[in-house]
Design a protein around this motif. Structure first.
Motif, PDB file in Angstrom:
ATOM      1  N   ALA A  27       0.582  -1.302   0.214  1.00 52.61           N
ATOM      2  CA  ALA A  27       0.209   0.257   0.214  1.00 52.61           C
ATOM      3  C   ALA A  27       1.310   1.369  -0.547  1.00 52.61           C
ATOM      4  O   ALA A  27       0.352   1.986  -0.689  1.00 52.61           O
ATOM      5  CB  ALA A  27      -0.676  -0.016   0.853  1.00 52.61           C
ATOM      6  N   SER A  28       1.887   1.204   0.605  1.00 50.26           N
ATOM      7  CA  SER A  28       2.722   2.304   0.677  1.00 50.26           C
ATOM      8  C   SER A  28       3.741   2.324  -0.898  1.00 50.26           C
ATOM      9  O   SER A  28       3.563   3.570  -1.109  1.00 50.26           O
ATOM     10  CB  SER A  28       3.720   2.358   1.933  1.00 50.26           C
ATOM     11  OG  SER A  28       3.466   1.538   3.282  1.00 50.26           O
ATOM     12  N   HIS A  34       0.141   6.451  -7.118  1.00 46.50           N
ATOM     13  CA  HIS A  34      -0.189   7.141  -7.148  1.00 46.50           C
ATOM     14  C   HIS A  34      -0.851   7.899  -6.513  1.00 46.50           C
ATOM     15  O   HIS A  34      -1.893   8.900  -7.052  1.00 46.50           O
ATOM     16  CB  HIS A  34      -1.858   5.859  -6.995  1.00 46.50           C
ATOM     17  CG  HIS A  34      -1.542   5.122  -8.202  1.00 46.50           C
ATOM     18  ND1 HIS A  34      -1.783   4.638  -9.357  1.00 46.50           N
ATOM     19  CD2 HIS A  34      -0.943   3.822  -7.691  1.00 46.50           C
ATOM     20  CE1 HIS A  34      -1.112   3.690  -9.834  1.00 46.50           C
ATOM     21  NE2 HIS A  34      -0.676   3.031  -8.950  1.00 46.50           N
ATOM     22  N   VAL A  35      -0.243   9.031  -5.679  1.00 46.21           N
ATOM     23  CA  VAL A  35      -1.468   9.986  -4.880  1.00 46.21           C
ATOM     24  C   VAL A  35       0.153  10.897  -4.346  1.00 46.21           C
ATOM     25  O   VAL A  35       0.005  11.771  -5.061  1.00 46.21           O
ATOM     26  CB  VAL A  35      -1.621   9.643  -3.450  1.00 46.21           C
ATOM     27  CG1 VAL A  35      -1.829  10.878  -2.581  1.00 46.21           C
ATOM     28  CG2 VAL A  35      -2.578   8.600  -3.720  1.00 46.21           C
ATOM     29  N   PHE A  36       1.272  10.706  -4.796  1.00 47.69           N
ATOM     30  CA  PHE A  36       2.163  10.762  -4.147  1.00 47.69           C
ATOM     31  C   PHE A  36       3.024  11.804  -6.283  1.00 47.69           C
ATOM     32  O   PHE A  36       4.041  12.139  -6.464  1.00 47.69           O
ATOM     33  CB  PHE A  36       3.231  10.899  -3.576  1.00 47.69           C
ATOM     34  CG  PHE A  36       2.143  11.480  -2.460  1.00 47.69           C
ATOM     35  CD1 PHE A  36       2.222  12.872  -1.855  1.00 47.69           C
ATOM     36  CD2 PHE A  36       2.163  10.551  -1.324  1.00 47.69           C
ATOM     37  CE1 PHE A  36       1.720  12.642  -0.055  1.00 47.69           C
ATOM     38  CE2 PHE A  36       2.110  10.180  -0.579  1.00 47.69           C
ATOM     39  CZ  PHE A  36       1.362  11.566   0.301  1.00 47.69           C
TER      40      PHE A  36
END
Length: 172
Positions: A27-28, A34-36
């Motif tokens: 997940a990290s 995808h987020v950063f």
């Protein structure tokens, strides 16, 4: 019960912990991507594979938790998988630090919507190249690969220890 760092832990908890740690690690990586927007290189993607295997081994441990030797084997296989992850991450660390080179040192991320040959070629031309020998993010001077190598090495030792305790019936 397994004596794990001074705490008495049920074998099923250790199996769930192995799954949880692998899920958190994956997940990290996915959040970073995808987020950063930290796109992975080839070696970053290879580092994710052991975590998928560890999830499967954790499920095997849950199924075999009442049988001592199969449970111990699943813990040892988890340790071996973490050792492989340590090797991949340490190799990536060496590539990032320019201690050695990696022949396939870049990745082109072309996205998902590639309907025609023209859109595919346009995507290749405009996509960023993700190099394995560049560090896109670091904290306290360490990259994701460095942290992964340290974490995986530590987990290798923990799961070797758990397998030993269970195999030789040193768990109470």
């Amino acid at each position: 019960m397994i004596d794990l760092l001074g705490y008495k832990v049920k074998p099923i908890i250790v199996a769930f912990l192995s799954i949880a740690l692998a899920i958190i690690s994956l997940a990290s990586a996915l959040i970073a991507e995808h987020v950063f927007g930290l796109l992975p290189c080839n070696l970053c993607l290879y580092q994710r594979i052991p975590y998928v295997v560890i999830i499967l081994l954790g499920l095997m441990a849950i199924v075999s938790r009442t049988a001592r030797k199969p449970y111990a084997i699943s813990m040892w296989l988890t340790a071996v998988t973490y050792a492989v992850g340590t090797y991949i991450a340490a190799f990536h660390t060496g590539v990032e630090r320019h201690w050695w080179s990696y022949a396939s040192d870049c990745t082109v991320n072309v996205g998902d919507s590639l309907d025609t040959t023209e859109s595919f070629l346009a995507a290749i031309k405009t996509s960023p190249v993700v190099r394995c020998d560049e560090i896109p993010w670091s904290f306290l001077g360490l990259s994701f690969a460095n942290y992964n190598a340290l974490f995986s090495a530590g987990m290798t030792i923990v799961f070797l220890y758990v397998g030993y305790r269970v195999w030789f019936n040193k768990a109470s």
